[in-house]
Design a protein around this motif. Sequence first.
Motif, PDB file in Angstrom:
ATOM      1  N   MET D  35     -54.042 -61.878  -9.926  1.00  0.00           N
ATOM      2  CA  MET D  35     -54.533 -61.653 -11.290  1.00  0.00           C
ATOM      3  C   MET D  35     -55.791 -60.784 -11.263  1.00  0.00           C
ATOM      4  SD  MET D  35     -54.070 -65.522 -12.859  1.00  0.00           S
ATOM      5  CE  MET D  35     -54.343 -65.172 -14.613  1.00  0.00           C
ATOM      6  N   SER D  36     -56.692 -61.094 -10.341  1.00  0.00           N
ATOM      7  CA  SER D  36     -57.949 -60.336 -10.247  1.00  0.00           C
ATOM      8  C   SER D  36     -57.673 -58.862  -9.988  1.00  0.00           C
ATOM      9  CB  SER D  36     -58.806 -60.887  -9.107  1.00  0.00           C
ATOM     10  OG  SER D  36     -59.021 -62.257  -9.290  1.00  0.00           O
ATOM     11  N   LEU D  37     -56.735 -58.620  -9.096  1.00  0.00           N
ATOM     12  CA  LEU D  37     -56.376 -57.256  -8.743  1.00  0.00           C
ATOM     13  C   LEU D  37     -55.859 -56.513  -9.974  1.00  0.00           C
ATOM     14  CD1 LEU D  37     -56.211 -55.563  -6.152  1.00  0.00           C
ATOM     15  CD2 LEU D  37     -53.905 -56.439  -5.808  1.00  0.00           C
ATOM     16  N   ALA D  38     -54.986 -57.164 -10.741  1.00  0.00           N
ATOM     17  CA  ALA D  38     -54.424 -56.536 -11.940  1.00  0.00           C
ATOM     18  C   ALA D  38     -55.506 -56.312 -12.996  1.00  0.00           C
ATOM     19  CB  ALA D  38     -53.288 -57.398 -12.503  1.00  0.00           C
ATOM     20  N   ILE D  39     -56.441 -57.248 -13.084  1.00  0.00           N
ATOM     21  CA  ILE D  39     -57.526 -57.117 -14.063  1.00  0.00           C
ATOM     22  C   ILE D  39     -58.430 -55.941 -13.701  1.00  0.00           C
ATOM     23  CG2 ILE D  39     -59.653 -58.240 -14.880  1.00  0.00           C
ATOM     24  CD1 ILE D  39     -58.009 -60.949 -14.642  1.00  0.00           C
ATOM     25  N   ALA D  41     -57.604 -53.371 -11.853  1.00  0.00           N
ATOM     26  CA  ALA D  41     -56.820 -52.134 -12.024  1.00  0.00           C
ATOM     27  C   ALA D  41     -56.834 -51.700 -13.486  1.00  0.00           C
ATOM     28  CB  ALA D  41     -55.388 -52.348 -11.537  1.00  0.00           C
ATOM     29  N   ALA D  42     -56.799 -52.664 -14.396  1.00  0.00           N
ATOM     30  CA  ALA D  42     -56.845 -52.335 -15.831  1.00  0.00           C
ATOM     31  C   ALA D  42     -58.219 -51.787 -16.216  1.00  0.00           C
ATOM     32  CB  ALA D  42     -56.507 -53.565 -16.669  1.00  0.00           C
TER      33      ALA D  42
END
Lengths: 124, 124, 124, 124
Positions: D35-39, D41-42
Amino acid sequence: MSDSNTTIEQLREVVRRFVEERDWRQFHSPKNLSMSLAIEAAELMEHFQWIDIAESRRVVDDPAKLAEVRDEIADVLCYLLALANELNIDLATAIRDKMVKNAAKYPAEQSRGHYAPPAEREKD
Amino acid sequence: MSDSNTTIEQLREVVRRFVEERDWRQFHSPKNLSMSLAIEAAELMEHFQWIDIAESRRVVDDPAKLAEVRDEIADVLCYLLALANELNIDLATAIRDKMVKNAAKYPAEQSRGHYAPPAEREKD
Amino acid sequence: MSDSNTTIEQLREVVRRFVEERDWRQFHSPKNLSMSLAIEAAELMEHFQWIDIAESRRVVDDPAKLAEVRDEIADVLCYLLALANELNIDLATAIRDKMVKNAAKYPAEQSRGHYAPPAEREKD
Amino acid sequence: MSDSNTTIEQLREVVRRFVEERDWRQFHSPKNLSMSLAIEAAELMEHFQWIDIAESRRVVDDPAKLAEVRDEIADVLCYLLALANELNIDLATAIRDKMVKNAAKYPAEQSRGHYAPPAEREKD
């Protein structure tokens, strides 16, 4: 059934029933659903990943592509409605309240043609 | 105004007017809006990033937290409606059509309590 | 070739060569690559979408699952390296500089066992 | 310290130490880190959200903007390294193995100037 004669609640009920018939509320924690929403949003984005802005506007004239995009948009909306169902959030009033905040942050006159709010543009 | 007496089209019109008053359609290419949707979905996810699944279910009982989550959900929905507006996609029929596909992929009986479709579970 | 005897630059060169052999720099604008990175991050997240936190820790003991996750992590890293290549960003110094900021925001002593920075925790 | 003389393992060790000094491994489940990675990246994507492709290429010449983008890239990389640490994944071999698959999917000659693999282009 079309957007003109369908209430938000009717769409929510479609999703609610689908979830309950499969006993899926056990998986539908807000944490998991927030992940699902982000995953489906990324799948939607995939259709626009390598094309430029002008080409992305022409998707509206490409029935095959548009059908794929339409399916992804439906997936995003399903998870959004599932999350609203879990959290008992009324979407119509949530949108209305957010729009009041947005209108204060982006006053129509000073925001015409600018995507950054006036407060941030002053900094530059 | 609540989900029970608001049509999807009425919400779309709220967003359409906000965008047009600011002359923002020039920024609202499907490519850009798909990015916006993913960005807002990530901001929503941020509220659930470090908490566990059980704790995420308790957000419904935490008014301050719930208000923040509600604002993020409204942001996601606004961009989804803006994208549907640009692409002339009727959301009610898009959801209905997708639900027919979903019901074929996840038949109610075989899907009770499983999040993977029967076809994939057989492989394991 | 392993993380102990491979420099960041060597990995960057692997990606650079792959991209140039295919004449793909024309697609590799920072805007597009930032989308690719978010899309791959979502594909990685998909593997953890429906499982709980404890189960996600056990992926390390599931060779088949771990192999899939490993492939997704490689995809994310490839796009990150491609983006660093396009923007001429040295990753080792970028990390070092960011760690200095992080250490100021999250002092070790006050941050032990808390994921929120001291400044934010005081507000509650 | 630069990409030319820093090994992947050295960067991993920087992140490992930061996490352990704060007793943060308890939060660093693969689920949470994905989740952190996706956040992050956003957040990186946010810098390219409203600009067009050509403008995104000019970020390399805008020191203030580039510094912000560089910080976001560092954040994404930190979480990627933290995840690799939790899952004991060697990144250099993961990239090498994935590149072998990519080269089979996108043979250099048939892929020059096309972002879709030959197999998919034939379908059209």
